[in-house]
Design a protein around this motif. Structure first.
Motif, PDB file in Angstrom:
ATOM      1  N   ILE A   6       0.832  -1.200   0.000  1.00 27.40           N
ATOM      2  CA  ILE A   6       0.000   0.000   0.000  1.00 27.40           C
ATOM      3  C   ILE A   6       0.870   1.255   0.000  1.00 27.40           C
ATOM      4  O   ILE A   6       0.611   2.215  -0.736  1.00 27.40           O
ATOM      5  N   PHE A   7       1.917   1.256   0.833  1.00 26.22           N
ATOM      6  CA  PHE A   7       2.792   2.426   0.896  1.00 26.22           C
ATOM      7  C   PHE A   7       3.482   2.666  -0.444  1.00 26.22           C
ATOM      8  O   PHE A   7       3.626   3.820  -0.874  1.00 26.22           O
ATOM      9  N   LYS A   8       3.912   1.600  -1.096  1.00 30.97           N
ATOM     10  CA  LYS A   8       4.585   1.744  -2.391  1.00 30.97           C
ATOM     11  C   LYS A   8       3.668   2.412  -3.409  1.00 30.97           C
ATOM     12  O   LYS A   8       4.094   3.291  -4.171  1.00 30.97           O
ATOM     13  N   GLU A   9       2.398   2.031  -3.401  1.00 32.30           N
ATOM     14  CA  GLU A   9       1.424   2.648  -4.312  1.00 32.30           C
ATOM     15  C   GLU A   9       1.194   4.109  -3.936  1.00 32.30           C
ATOM     16  O   GLU A   9       1.105   4.985  -4.810  1.00 32.30           O
ATOM     17  N   LEU A  10       1.096   4.370  -2.645  1.00 38.08           N
ATOM     18  CA  LEU A  10       0.878   5.737  -2.171  1.00 38.08           C
ATOM     19  C   LEU A  10       2.055   6.631  -2.544  1.00 38.08           C
ATOM     20  O   LEU A  10       1.865   7.761  -3.035  1.00 38.08           O
ATOM     21  N   LYS A  11       3.253   6.148  -2.333  1.00 34.47           N
ATOM     22  CA  LYS A  11       4.459   6.931  -2.627  1.00 34.47           C
ATOM     23  C   LYS A  11       4.559   7.224  -4.124  1.00 34.47           C
ATOM     24  O   LYS A  11       4.985   8.313  -4.534  1.00 34.47           O
ATOM     25  N   LYS A  12       4.147   6.266  -4.944  1.00 35.87           N
ATOM     26  CA  LYS A  12       4.227   6.428  -6.397  1.00 35.87           C
ATOM     27  C   LYS A  12       3.333   7.563  -6.870  1.00 35.87           C
ATOM     28  O   LYS A  12       3.666   8.280  -7.820  1.00 35.87           O
ATOM     29  N   LYS A  13       2.203   7.762  -6.185  1.00 31.67           N
ATOM     30  CA  LYS A  13       1.240   8.768  -6.628  1.00 31.67           C
ATOM     31  C   LYS A  13       1.257  10.042  -5.786  1.00 31.67           C
ATOM     32  O   LYS A  13       0.466  10.954  -6.015  1.00 31.67           O
ATOM     33  N   TRP A  14       2.140  10.086  -4.796  1.00 30.69           N
ATOM     34  CA  TRP A  14       2.166  11.231  -3.886  1.00 30.69           C
ATOM     35  C   TRP A  14       2.819  12.435  -4.540  1.00 30.69           C
ATOM     36  O   TRP A  14       3.870  12.343  -5.145  1.00 30.69           O
ATOM     37  N   LYS A  15       2.190  13.573  -4.398  1.00 29.39           N
ATOM     38  CA  LYS A  15       2.752  14.827  -4.883  1.00 29.39           C
ATOM     39  C   LYS A  15       2.923  15.768  -3.706  1.00 29.39           C
ATOM     40  O   LYS A  15       2.071  15.842  -2.815  1.00 29.39           O
ATOM     41  N   ASN A  16       4.012  16.488  -3.694  1.00 22.10           N
ATOM     42  CA  ASN A  16       4.327  17.381  -2.587  1.00 22.10           C
ATOM     43  C   ASN A  16       3.407  18.599  -2.623  1.00 22.10           C
ATOM     44  O   ASN A  16       3.565  19.491  -3.436  1.00 22.10           O
ATOM     45  N   GLN A  17       2.411  18.571  -1.738  1.00 23.33           N
ATOM     46  CA  GLN A  17       1.484  19.695  -1.630  1.00 23.33           C
ATOM     47  C   GLN A  17       1.603  20.276  -0.225  1.00 23.33           C
ATOM     48  O   GLN A  17       1.725  19.548   0.749  1.00 23.33           O
ATOM     49  N   LYS A  18       1.520  21.575  -0.101  1.00 17.88           N
ATOM     50  CA  LYS A  18       1.791  22.229   1.177  1.00 17.88           C
ATOM     51  C   LYS A  18       0.532  22.595   1.951  1.00 17.88           C
ATOM     52  O   LYS A  18       0.612  23.245   2.988  1.00 17.88           O
ATOM     53  N   GLU A  19      -0.640  22.168   1.436  1.00 18.64           N
ATOM     54  CA  GLU A  19      -1.863  22.570   2.126  1.00 18.64           C
ATOM     55  C   GLU A  19      -1.887  22.087   3.582  1.00 18.64           C
ATOM     56  O   GLU A  19      -2.101  22.850   4.516  1.00 18.64           O
ATOM     57  N   PHE A  20      -1.683  20.765   3.754  1.00 17.20           N
ATOM     58  CA  PHE A  20      -1.730  20.183   5.090  1.00 17.20           C
ATOM     59  C   PHE A  20      -0.657  19.107   5.217  1.00 17.20           C
ATOM     60  O   PHE A  20      -0.251  18.488   4.236  1.00 17.20           O
ATOM     61  N   ASP A  21      -0.248  18.863   6.465  1.00 20.62           N
ATOM     62  CA  ASP A  21       0.680  17.776   6.748  1.00 20.62           C
ATOM     63  C   ASP A  21      -0.128  16.539   7.097  1.00 20.62           C
ATOM     64  O   ASP A  21      -0.796  16.489   8.135  1.00 20.62           O
ATOM     65  N   CYS A  22      -0.073  15.520   6.258  1.00 22.33           N
ATOM     66  CA  CYS A  22      -0.886  14.316   6.455  1.00 22.33           C
ATOM     67  C   CYS A  22      -0.131  13.206   7.171  1.00 22.33           C
ATOM     68  O   CYS A  22      -0.533  12.033   7.116  1.00 22.33           O
ATOM     69  N   SER A  23       0.971  13.543   7.838  1.00 21.71           N
ATOM     70  CA  SER A  23       1.688  12.547   8.642  1.00 21.71           C
ATOM     71  C   SER A  23       0.762  12.048   9.743  1.00 21.71           C
ATOM     72  O   SER A  23       0.321  12.826  10.596  1.00 21.71           O
ATOM     73  N   ASP A  24       0.469  10.752   9.739  1.00 21.29           N
ATOM     74  CA  ASP A  24      -0.453  10.240  10.755  1.00 21.29           C
ATOM     75  C   ASP A  24      -0.603   8.735  10.650  1.00 21.29           C
ATOM     76  O   ASP A  24       0.019   8.082   9.800  1.00 21.29           O
ATOM     77  N   LYS A  25      -1.471   8.195  11.520  1.00 22.85           N
ATOM     78  CA  LYS A  25      -1.782   6.765  11.548  1.00 22.85           C
ATOM     79  C   LYS A  25      -3.140   6.550  10.875  1.00 22.85           C
ATOM     80  O   LYS A  25      -4.116   7.223  11.220  1.00 22.85           O
ATOM     81  N   TYR A  26      -3.188   5.585   9.957  1.00 22.49           N
ATOM     82  CA  TYR A  26      -4.398   5.351   9.175  1.00 22.49           C
ATOM     83  C   TYR A  26      -4.808   3.876   9.215  1.00 22.49           C
ATOM     84  O   TYR A  26      -3.999   2.990   9.486  1.00 22.49           O
ATOM     85  N   VAL A  27      -6.088   3.656   8.924  1.00 18.03           N
ATOM     86  CA  VAL A  27      -6.610   2.307   8.707  1.00 18.03           C
ATOM     87  C   VAL A  27      -7.157   2.262   7.288  1.00 18.03           C
ATOM     88  O   VAL A  27      -8.038   3.047   6.933  1.00 18.03           O
ATOM     89  N   VAL A  28      -6.611   1.349   6.487  1.00 19.98           N
ATOM     90  CA  VAL A  28      -7.030   1.180   5.100  1.00 19.98           C
ATOM     91  C   VAL A  28      -7.847  -0.113   5.013  1.00 19.98           C
ATOM     92  O   VAL A  28      -7.358  -1.183   5.379  1.00 19.98           O
ATOM     93  N   THR A  29      -9.077  -0.012   4.535  1.00 14.01           N
ATOM     94  CA  THR A  29      -9.966  -1.171   4.467  1.00 14.01           C
ATOM     95  C   THR A  29      -9.972  -1.766   3.066  1.00 14.01           C
ATOM     96  O   THR A  29     -10.251  -1.074   2.088  1.00 14.01           O
TER      97      THR A  29
END
Length: 245
Positions: free
Chosen positions: A147-170
């Motif tokens: 999941i992280f590999k897919e997220l990192k592949k599509k992640w773009k550096n946006q400065k609106e908010f810091d989304c560093s956190d703990k998540y549950v992916v269903t």
């Protein structure tokens, strides 16, 4: 770490509740069931670990059952006419999922369908379904990295908010990502997060992951959803890090 000296040792059926029991017998007693003429019966209640070489103290078991069920106890057993559900037995030694306490799902199982204590159907099932172009998920510990590999592949550096956190992916019963949420209660989210920030991060992760397609996991032959824990950290330079443990 759990302290054994703080565990309660109440009595249940005249047996010590949780008194030194492991996770396979945490109630401090074991119940033995049998199926006769397509009917489910309780045939014994024994102390934890008492059953050795198929033998146990039958007279003590009879005393326990008769004191609990009274007139329901007939001919050495109790008809469990209130039970509705499935009972499964492994047909292979390949474990798909195990919660460590209550439930273990094997790749292949025999499932008994019970309705009001009566056996209605017997099925041999496969609890793992290889989907077309599906991602292998036999090993649950590898899924956060996928999941992280897919997220990192599509992640773009946006400065609106810091989304560093703990998540549950269903992952839903069809193998698709159906929901992303933070790993907190609704009360905690309302108290500590701005809803605009929360919604932004949830939507951002979901959009990045929704194209993923996994193989299907079943439990007793029925497709089930599964929650995967994911923790991410975003550096000041926008680099995404996998902090999942």
């Amino acid at each position: 770490m759990q302290r054994h000296d703080t565990i309660k040792t109440d009595q249940l059926f005249g047996l010590s509740f949780r008194d030194g029991a492991n996770f396979n017998c945490w109630r401090g007693y074991q119940a033995i069931y049998g199926i006769q003429n397509d009917s489910l019966f309780l045939v014994a209640i024994i102390s934890c670990g008492e059953l050795k070489n198929g033998k146990f103290n039958r007279s003590q078991s009879i005393d326990k059952i008769s004191s609990i069920f009274g007139r329901r106890f007939e001919n050495g057993k109790v008809f469990i006419d209130w039970f509705d559900g499935n009972i499964s037995f492994p047909l292979s030694n390949k474990v798909l999922r195990c919660d460590g306490i209550f439930n273990t799902t094997f790749e292949k199982e025999k499932v008994l369908l019970i309705s009001k204590g009566l056996l209605t159907k017997i099925e041999e099932v496969s609890n793992y379904v290889d989907s077309r172009n599906g991602i292998d998920r036999r090993d649950k510990e590898k899924i956060p990295d996928i999941i992280f590999k897919e997220l990192k592949k599509k992640w773009k550096n946006q400065k609106e908010f810091d989304c560093s956190d703990k998540y549950v992916v269903t992952i839903d019963s069809n193998g698709y990502i159906s929901e992303v949420k933070m790993r907190y209660s609704e009360q905690e989210i309302e108290k500590y997060y701005e809803m605009t920030e929360y919604k932004f991060c949830i939507d951002k992760l979901f959009k990045a992951l929704r194209a993923l397609k996994f193989d299907v996991i079943r439990d007793k032959g029925q497709p089930v959803s599964e929650d995967i824990y994911l923790e991410i950290w975003i550096d000041d330079n926008g680099k995404l890090e996998n902090w999942t443990r």
